[in-house]
Design a protein around this motif. Structure first.
Motif, PDB file in Angstrom:
ATOM      1  N   ASN A   7      27.076 -38.581-101.985  1.00  0.00           N
ATOM      2  CA  ASN A   7      26.604 -37.899-100.775  1.00  0.00           C
ATOM      3  C   ASN A   7      27.022 -36.439-100.744  1.00  0.00           C
ATOM      4  N   VAL A   8      28.258 -36.150-101.167  1.00  0.00           N
ATOM      5  CA  VAL A   8      28.722 -34.766-101.212  1.00  0.00           C
ATOM      6  C   VAL A   8      27.882 -33.962-102.204  1.00  0.00           C
ATOM      7  N   LEU A   9      27.586 -34.544-103.363  1.00  0.00           N
ATOM      8  CA  LEU A   9      26.770 -33.861-104.376  1.00  0.00           C
ATOM      9  C   LEU A   9      25.404 -33.481-103.813  1.00  0.00           C
ATOM     10  N   LEU A  10      24.746 -34.413-103.124  1.00  0.00           N
ATOM     11  CA  LEU A  10      23.416 -34.140-102.585  1.00  0.00           C
ATOM     12  C   LEU A  10      23.473 -33.131-101.433  1.00  0.00           C
ATOM     13  N   ILE A  11      24.512 -33.198-100.628  1.00  0.00           N
ATOM     14  CA  ILE A  11      24.673 -32.202 -99.551  1.00  0.00           C
ATOM     15  C   ILE A  11      24.818 -30.809-100.141  1.00  0.00           C
ATOM     16  N   VAL A  12      25.653 -30.675-101.177  1.00  0.00           N
ATOM     17  CA  VAL A  12      25.867 -29.377-101.830  1.00  0.00           C
ATOM     18  C   VAL A  12      24.581 -28.876-102.472  1.00  0.00           C
ATOM     19  N   ILE A  13      23.844 -29.778-103.133  1.00  0.00           N
ATOM     20  CA  ILE A  13      22.581 -29.389-103.786  1.00  0.00           C
ATOM     21  C   ILE A  13      21.595 -28.846-102.762  1.00  0.00           C
ATOM     22  N   ILE A  14      21.461 -29.526-101.626  1.00  0.00           N
ATOM     23  CA  ILE A  14      20.507 -29.093-100.600  1.00  0.00           C
ATOM     24  C   ILE A  14      20.955 -27.779 -99.970  1.00  0.00           C
ATOM     25  N   CYS A  15      22.244 -27.632 -99.704  1.00  0.00           N
ATOM     26  CA  CYS A  15      22.748 -26.417 -99.048  1.00  0.00           C
ATOM     27  C   CYS A  15      22.698 -25.198 -99.965  1.00  0.00           C
ATOM     28  N   PRO A  23      12.239 -28.652 -93.857  1.00  0.00           N
ATOM     29  CA  PRO A  23      12.611 -29.645 -92.849  1.00  0.00           C
ATOM     30  C   PRO A  23      12.989 -31.003 -93.422  1.00  0.00           C
ATOM     31  N   MET A  24      12.191 -31.507 -94.362  1.00  0.00           N
ATOM     32  CA  MET A  24      12.451 -32.833 -94.916  1.00  0.00           C
ATOM     33  C   MET A  24      13.834 -32.915 -95.546  1.00  0.00           C
ATOM     34  N   TYR A  25      14.210 -31.899 -96.321  1.00  0.00           N
ATOM     35  CA  TYR A  25      15.500 -31.910 -97.007  1.00  0.00           C
ATOM     36  C   TYR A  25      16.650 -31.609 -96.052  1.00  0.00           C
ATOM     37  N   LEU A  26      16.403 -30.839 -95.012  1.00  0.00           N
ATOM     38  CA  LEU A  26      17.441 -30.589 -94.019  1.00  0.00           C
ATOM     39  C   LEU A  26      17.758 -31.858 -93.228  1.00  0.00           C
ATOM     40  N   LYS A 260      13.973 -40.608-106.290  1.00  0.00           N
ATOM     41  CA  LYS A 260      12.564 -40.558-105.884  1.00  0.00           C
ATOM     42  C   LYS A 260      12.082 -39.170-105.477  1.00  0.00           C
ATOM     43  N   MET A 261      12.958 -38.327-104.946  1.00  0.00           N
ATOM     44  CA  MET A 261      12.530 -36.993-104.523  1.00  0.00           C
ATOM     45  C   MET A 261      12.542 -36.068-105.734  1.00  0.00           C
ATOM     46  N   SER A 262      11.363 -35.607-106.137  1.00  0.00           N
ATOM     47  CA  SER A 262      11.227 -34.884-107.406  1.00  0.00           C
ATOM     48  C   SER A 262      12.063 -33.605-107.449  1.00  0.00           C
ATOM     49  N   LYS A 263      12.105 -32.838-106.362  1.00  0.00           N
ATOM     50  CA  LYS A 263      12.864 -31.583-106.361  1.00  0.00           C
ATOM     51  C   LYS A 263      14.355 -31.839-106.559  1.00  0.00           C
ATOM     52  N   ILE A 264      14.876 -32.834-105.866  1.00  0.00           N
ATOM     53  CA  ILE A 264      16.292 -33.163-106.012  1.00  0.00           C
ATOM     54  C   ILE A 264      16.570 -33.673-107.421  1.00  0.00           C
ATOM     55  N   ARG A 265      15.668 -34.488-107.935  1.00  0.00           N
ATOM     56  CA  ARG A 265      15.852 -35.049-109.276  1.00  0.00           C
ATOM     57  C   ARG A 265      15.867 -33.956-110.335  1.00  0.00           C
ATOM     58  N   ILE A 266      14.984 -32.986-110.199  1.00  0.00           N
ATOM     59  CA  ILE A 266      14.916 -31.881-111.180  1.00  0.00           C
ATOM     60  C   ILE A 266      16.193 -31.054-111.154  1.00  0.00           C
ATOM     61  N   ILE A 267      16.693 -30.748-109.946  1.00  0.00           N
ATOM     62  CA  ILE A 267      17.915 -29.949-109.832  1.00  0.00           C
ATOM     63  C   ILE A 267      19.118 -30.720-110.387  1.00  0.00           C
TER      64      ILE A 267
END
Length: 277
Positions: A7-15, A23-26, A260-267
């Motif tokens: 969860n911390v990894l994904l929060i950092v990636i989005i921020c 909006p969707m990622y926020l 499943k979310m392509s942008k997150i997966r690519i990053i």
């Protein structure tokens, strides 16, 4: 450890990535923050109890745990999933007007409303339970929950029951109805649109639906355990079912959205490739 790291990894990636400041990622970021928050309300003390063989908890800490567990699961998680369904409804059913309706200020207002309302609703529930006179001190669970406290009371609990029923039928049922309405509209667009529209809708909505179904599955068992006599069910199975909605959702969401979310997966792939170099 996996819940915290994922969860911390994904929060950092989005921020840290401006391309994900949509909006969707926020809303996803808010969801991941909630997974961390909910886990801290259960796991640290549960691990302490296991390691030290402690089976008691103070009244104040019990109510603190109730606040964390209920504001996490019964409110923030559920309402965030509802907001996310509204976001997907606008994006798929009204794509040309999406940016007009889902502005950054509206995202901030919706996120703030979810958290503030969840805190307020939990405080009201606890203010009704705290004055109750208890005739017992044994909870048949590995964590404190509000309904177990109410069942231990020997004073009048009619106000607690009325509040629970009114809340369930006014807020929960209306929110479930809204979520179902949103996804029915999305499905209608999917079946009537082009192949590209269907693929885009499926790729963005599948994680939300899977997360909602998984969460609803866990909450259903929690409600059944609280409202019906489960003495005939083995104690280990009851413990597993009571922990399901608090453990599987924080474990399930990071994996689901990360894959499943392509942008997150690519990053994530680019970060992994950078570490190997």
């Amino acid at each position: 450890m996996f819940i915290v790291c994922a969860n911390v990894l994904l929060i950092v990636i989005i921020c840290m990535n401006r391309s994900l400041h949509e909006p969707m990622y926020l809303f996803l970021c808010s969801l991941f923050v909630n997974e961390l928050y909910g886990s801290t309300g259960l796991f640290p003390f549960l691990l302490l109890q296991i390691l030290s063989d402690i089976h008691t908890v103070s009244t104040s800490f019990c109510f603190l745990q109730i606040f964390c567990v209920y504001s996490y699961g019964a409110h923030v998680e559920f309402f965030t999933l509802g907001v996310m369904s509204y976001d997907r409804y606008l994006a798929i059913c009204y794509p040309l007007e999406y940016n007009k309706h889902m502005t950054s200020s509206k995202v901030a207002i919706l996120t703030a409303f979810v958290w503030l309302y969840s805190v307020l609703a939990t405080v009201v529930m606890m203010s009704l339970s705290a004055p109750l006179q208890l005739c017992g001190n044994t909870i048949q669970k590995v964590y404190c929950d509000n309904f177990s406290i109410v069942k231990l009371a020997c004073s009048d609990t009619s106000v607690n029951n009325i509040y629970g029923l009114v809340y369930m039928f006014t807020i929960i049922v209306s929110l479930i109805s809204f979520i179902l309405f949103s996804y029915l509209k999305i499905l209608k667009v999917c079946f009537s649109g082009s192949k590209q529209t269907r693929q885009k809708a499926v790729s963005t909505c599948t994680p939300h639906l899977a997360s909602l179904i998984n969460f609803s599955f866990g909450v259903f068992f929690e409600i059944v355990q609280g409202r019906f006599d489960m003495s005939s069910v083995p104690i280990m199975l009851r413990i597993f079912l009571s922990l399901y909605w608090l453990t599987c959702q924080p474990l399930f969401n990071p994996v689901l959205y990360g894959l499943k979310m392509s942008k997150i997966r690519i990053i994530c792939k680019s970060l992994s490739f950078g570490r190997r170099i």
